[in-house]
Write a protein that holds these residues in place. Structure first.
Motif, PDB file in Angstrom:
ATOM      1  N   ILE A 125      -9.553 -17.831  25.477  1.00 44.37           N
ATOM      2  CA  ILE A 125      -8.322 -17.217  25.021  1.00 44.37           C
ATOM      3  C   ILE A 125      -8.702 -16.378  23.932  1.00 44.37           C
ATOM      4  N   GLU A 126      -8.120 -15.078  23.867  1.00 42.55           N
ATOM      5  CA  GLU A 126      -8.161 -14.077  22.646  1.00 42.55           C
ATOM      6  C   GLU A 126      -6.832 -13.529  22.530  1.00 42.55           C
ATOM      7  N   ILE A 127      -6.810 -13.232  21.248  1.00 44.92           N
ATOM      8  CA  ILE A 127      -5.549 -12.423  20.704  1.00 44.92           C
ATOM      9  C   ILE A 127      -6.347 -11.453  19.776  1.00 44.92           C
ATOM     10  N   GLY A 128      -6.353 -10.172  20.121  1.00 43.71           N
ATOM     11  CA  GLY A 128      -7.000  -9.103  19.446  1.00 43.71           C
ATOM     12  C   GLY A 128      -8.319  -9.643  19.117  1.00 43.71           C
ATOM     13  N   GLU A 129      -8.661  -9.262  17.702  1.00 42.85           N
ATOM     14  CA  GLU A 129      -9.969  -9.609  17.509  1.00 42.85           C
ATOM     15  C   GLU A 129      -9.991 -10.923  16.658  1.00 42.85           C
ATOM     16  N   GLU A 130      -8.947 -11.323  15.952  1.00 44.63           N
ATOM     17  CA  GLU A 130      -8.774 -12.255  15.313  1.00 44.63           C
ATOM     18  C   GLU A 130      -8.848 -13.717  15.677  1.00 44.63           C
ATOM     19  N   VAL A 131      -8.770 -13.686  17.140  1.00 42.04           N
ATOM     20  CA  VAL A 131      -8.531 -15.155  17.681  1.00 42.04           C
ATOM     21  C   VAL A 131      -9.073 -15.334  18.811  1.00 42.04           C
ATOM     22  N   SER A 132      -9.968 -16.289  18.979  1.00 45.43           N
ATOM     23  CA  SER A 132     -10.853 -16.303  20.156  1.00 45.43           C
ATOM     24  C   SER A 132     -11.323 -18.049  20.385  1.00 45.43           C
ATOM     25  N   PHE A 133     -10.783 -18.696  21.519  1.00 48.88           N
ATOM     26  CA  PHE A 133     -11.229 -20.075  21.641  1.00 48.88           C
ATOM     27  C   PHE A 133     -11.131 -20.401  23.109  1.00 48.88           C
ATOM     28  N   HIS A 134     -11.784 -21.668  23.300  1.00 48.31           N
ATOM     29  CA  HIS A 134     -11.783 -22.076  24.809  1.00 48.31           C
ATOM     30  C   HIS A 134     -10.857 -23.241  24.781  1.00 48.31           C
ATOM     31  N   LEU A 135     -10.080 -23.069  26.060  1.00 48.99           N
ATOM     32  CA  LEU A 135      -9.355 -24.240  26.443  1.00 48.99           C
ATOM     33  C   LEU A 135     -10.123 -24.861  27.452  1.00 48.99           C
ATOM     34  N   LEU A 136     -10.431 -26.159  27.434  1.00 48.67           N
ATOM     35  CA  LEU A 136     -11.254 -26.982  28.593  1.00 48.67           C
ATOM     36  C   LEU A 136     -10.359 -28.069  29.032  1.00 48.67           C
ATOM     37  N   VAL A 137     -10.116 -27.885  30.293  1.00 47.13           N
ATOM     38  CA  VAL A 137      -9.253 -28.854  30.967  1.00 47.13           C
ATOM     39  C   VAL A 137      -9.729 -29.547  32.074  1.00 47.13           C
ATOM     40  N   ASP A 138      -9.849 -30.862  32.136  1.00 44.48           N
ATOM     41  CA  ASP A 138     -10.478 -31.544  33.293  1.00 44.48           C
ATOM     42  C   ASP A 138      -8.997 -32.264  34.161  1.00 44.48           C
ATOM     43  N   ALA A 139      -8.805 -31.696  35.108  1.00 43.17           N
ATOM     44  CA  ALA A 139      -7.133 -32.183  35.914  1.00 43.17           C
ATOM     45  C   ALA A 139      -7.595 -32.660  37.207  1.00 43.17           C
ATOM     46  N   ASP A 140      -7.061 -33.492  37.847  1.00 46.16           N
ATOM     47  CA  ASP A 140      -6.899 -34.165  39.068  1.00 46.16           C
ATOM     48  C   ASP A 140      -5.567 -34.134  39.697  1.00 46.16           C
ATOM     49  N   ARG A 141      -5.544 -33.430  40.842  1.00 44.59           N
ATOM     50  CA  ARG A 141      -4.266 -33.496  41.570  1.00 44.59           C
ATOM     51  C   ARG A 141      -4.407 -34.686  42.592  1.00 44.59           C
ATOM     52  N   VAL A 142      -3.540 -35.401  42.606  1.00 44.13           N
ATOM     53  CA  VAL A 142      -3.397 -36.981  43.107  1.00 44.13           C
ATOM     54  C   VAL A 142      -2.210 -36.965  43.805  1.00 44.13           C
ATOM     55  N   THR A 143      -2.244 -37.872  44.609  1.00 37.39           N
ATOM     56  CA  THR A 143      -0.971 -38.351  45.536  1.00 37.39           C
ATOM     57  C   THR A 143      -1.053 -39.926  45.809  1.00 37.39           C
ATOM     58  N   GLU A 144       0.198 -40.375  45.035  1.00 39.03           N
ATOM     59  CA  GLU A 144       0.363 -41.861  45.215  1.00 39.03           C
ATOM     60  C   GLU A 144       1.875 -41.866  45.642  1.00 39.03           C
ATOM     61  N   ASP A 145       2.009 -43.003  46.554  1.00 39.71           N
ATOM     62  CA  ASP A 145       3.355 -43.569  46.659  1.00 39.71           C
ATOM     63  C   ASP A 145       4.102 -42.114  47.432  1.00 39.71           C
ATOM     64  N   CYS A 146       3.491 -41.385  48.213  1.00 36.02           N
ATOM     65  CA  CYS A 146       4.070 -39.940  48.739  1.00 36.02           C
ATOM     66  C   CYS A 146       4.186 -39.000  48.055  1.00 36.02           C
ATOM     67  N   CYS A 147       3.882 -39.159  46.329  1.00 35.92           N
ATOM     68  CA  CYS A 147       4.225 -38.039  45.658  1.00 35.92           C
ATOM     69  C   CYS A 147       2.904 -37.502  44.974  1.00 35.92           C
ATOM     70  N   SER A 148       2.824 -36.095  44.973  1.00 31.12           N
ATOM     71  CA  SER A 148       1.604 -35.673  44.392  1.00 31.12           C
ATOM     72  C   SER A 148       2.107 -35.185  42.857  1.00 31.12           C
ATOM     73  N   PHE A 149       0.962 -35.295  42.431  1.00 28.01           N
ATOM     74  CA  PHE A 149       0.992 -34.909  40.656  1.00 28.01           C
ATOM     75  C   PHE A 149      -0.205 -34.622  40.119  1.00 28.01           C
ATOM     76  N   THR A 150      -0.158 -34.003  38.961  1.00 29.03           N
ATOM     77  CA  THR A 150      -1.416 -33.832  38.194  1.00 29.03           C
ATOM     78  C   THR A 150      -1.571 -34.807  37.061  1.00 29.03           C
TER      79      THR A 150
END
Length: 150
Positions: free
Chosen positions: A99-124
């Motif tokens: 993620i970059e905002i102009g030349e002033e801001v630069s960082f990494h967003l790191l996300v580990d996500a699982d898409r699962v289904t339980e009891d007939c419902c899917s969610f993250t």
């Protein structure tokens, strides 16, 4: 008496069936929660889009796995400006967004996500979230990440 025993037997038989295996006609879907960012001056506490330091066109977000631009929403309401990323978590994935905002801001967003289904419902299920290269605070009430900019 035989009818009563037969009725009880049928009830027990059908109630013992695993309802989880038959989700046909059961509508239950929860989309993943969006990641929201507010960019704040670390000293004054002002929103840097609201005060004019940054403009919406200064935003650049790149998926580091395929080098493609990431679609984002810029929400500007009542002098409150936040960046919203809603593309993470629609499937099981490890995301690394620069993620970059102009030349002033630069960082990494790191996300580990699982898409699962339980009891007939899917969610993250979000297993972990890391922000590398920026000082930040997460607002517990709203879930918004406030990126502090010097």
């Amino acid at each position: 008496m035989k009818k009563l025993l037969l009725s009880i037997g049928c009830i027990l038989l059908f109630s013992a069936c695993d309802s989880k295996s038959n989700c046909e006609g059961y509508a239950c879907f929860t989309p993943p929660e969006a990641f929201e960012f507010e960019f704040i001056d670390a000293i004054s506490g002002e929103n840097l889009f609201t005060n004019g330091t940054f403009q919406e066109e200064d935003i650049a977000i790149t998926n580091q796995y395929d080098n493609l631009n990431v679609e984002v929403d810029f929400i500007s309401e009542n002098e409150y400006n936040i960046l919203q990323i809603g593309s993470i978590g629609w499937e099981t994935e490890n995301a690394d967004y620069l993620i970059e905002i102009g030349e002033e801001v630069s960082f990494h967003l790191l996300v580990d996500a699982d898409r699962v289904t339980e009891d007939c419902c899917s969610f993250t299920r979000i297993n972990s979230v890391e922000i590398e290269g920026a000082e930040y605070e997460r607002q517990e009430e709203t879930g918004i990440y406030q990126i502090l900019v010097d």
